[in-house]
Design an enzyme around this catalytic site. Sequence first.
Site, PDB file in Angstrom:
ATOM      1  N   VAL A 225       0.855  -1.192   0.000  1.00 56.70           N
ATOM      2  CA  VAL A 225       0.000   0.000   0.000  1.00 56.70           C
ATOM      3  C   VAL A 225       0.888   1.238   0.000  1.00 56.70           C
ATOM      4  O   VAL A 225       1.803   1.373   0.816  1.00 56.70           O
ATOM      5  CB  VAL A 225      -0.922   0.004   1.245  1.00 56.70           C
ATOM      6  CG1 VAL A 225      -1.725   1.293   1.295  1.00 56.70           C
ATOM      7  CG2 VAL A 225      -1.832  -1.218   1.222  1.00 56.70           C
ATOM      8  N   LYS A 226       0.594   2.116  -0.973  1.00 54.54           N
ATOM      9  CA  LYS A 226       1.417   3.328  -1.096  1.00 54.54           C
ATOM     10  C   LYS A 226       0.648   4.510  -0.511  1.00 54.54           C
ATOM     11  O   LYS A 226      -0.530   4.714  -0.839  1.00 54.54           O
ATOM     12  CB  LYS A 226       1.678   3.560  -2.589  1.00 54.54           C
ATOM     13  CG  LYS A 226       2.953   4.280  -2.920  1.00 54.54           C
ATOM     14  CD  LYS A 226       3.092   4.268  -4.435  1.00 54.54           C
ATOM     15  CE  LYS A 226       4.334   4.929  -4.902  1.00 54.54           C
ATOM     16  NZ  LYS A 226       4.289   5.146  -6.352  1.00 54.54           N
ATOM     17  N   VAL A 227       1.316   5.265   0.358  1.00 55.39           N
ATOM     18  CA  VAL A 227       0.654   6.436   0.960  1.00 55.39           C
ATOM     19  C   VAL A 227       1.564   7.659   0.825  1.00 55.39           C
ATOM     20  O   VAL A 227       2.788   7.531   0.852  1.00 55.39           O
ATOM     21  CB  VAL A 227       0.299   6.206   2.452  1.00 55.39           C
ATOM     22  CG1 VAL A 227      -0.506   4.943   2.651  1.00 55.39           C
ATOM     23  CG2 VAL A 227       1.531   6.183   3.320  1.00 55.39           C
TER      24      VAL A 227
END
Length: 230
Positions: free
Chosen positions: A82-84
């Site tokens: 998951v990229k934030v």
Amino acid sequence: MKLFLDSANLDHIKEIHGWGVLAGVTTNPSLIAKEGGDFLQTIHDICELVQGPVSAEVVAQDTAGMIREGKLLAQVHEHVVVKVPLIAAGLAATRALADEGIDVNVTLCFQPTQALLAALAGAAFISPFLGRVDDLALDGMGLIREIRDVYDNDFDLETQVLAASIRHPRHVTEAALAGADVATIPYGVFVKLLNHPQTADGNRQFLADWDTVPDKDIEAQAKAFLAAKG
Ligand code: E4P
């Protein structure tokens, strides 16, 4: 240093995967939008192909929304990372997702203090944008070096340095020398890592010279040779 492809284009990913060197893929909302198609199906297909970390970015801007989106993205495939974005809400979401065992790639890093915060929040990857730093006439590779040093000075930090926003092959060489764990590379630059005019010229010359040999069939020669040898 591991090599990722920075792309959501399945044809490009298939091609580079075929080289046997691809360890993962990064996407971002711009790359997904460019390809069209269904976001989650695309992410799933890339994961199935690559069988390594595939970054899929949240678009919520608040912590609760990022956590909700992140948990859903993580269910799309076991290889989803998951990229934030590197904002306060992103740090809090990173901590929450990491505590649940979900790998997070914290993106849009432009200074070492941001990288330190991301690592302390439990990021699996930090993405310094070296090309965009260079675009400002600043030292993108210096940023990679400083983050490497900051992380190496603290044995508790296991976050991998993922050199992003790569513009040319020299960036890849220098990122490897600077101690990046990963470089994520756009398709056009990936192809340039391989191709060299002297490799092509040399290969052409070898084949032209081989053409002058009377018996050119290596496979037939080898089978006869090995059979005679017993
Ligand atoms: C990767 O994770 C980044 O989103 C990407 O490398 C950004 O590259 P750009 O600066 O060329 O858009």
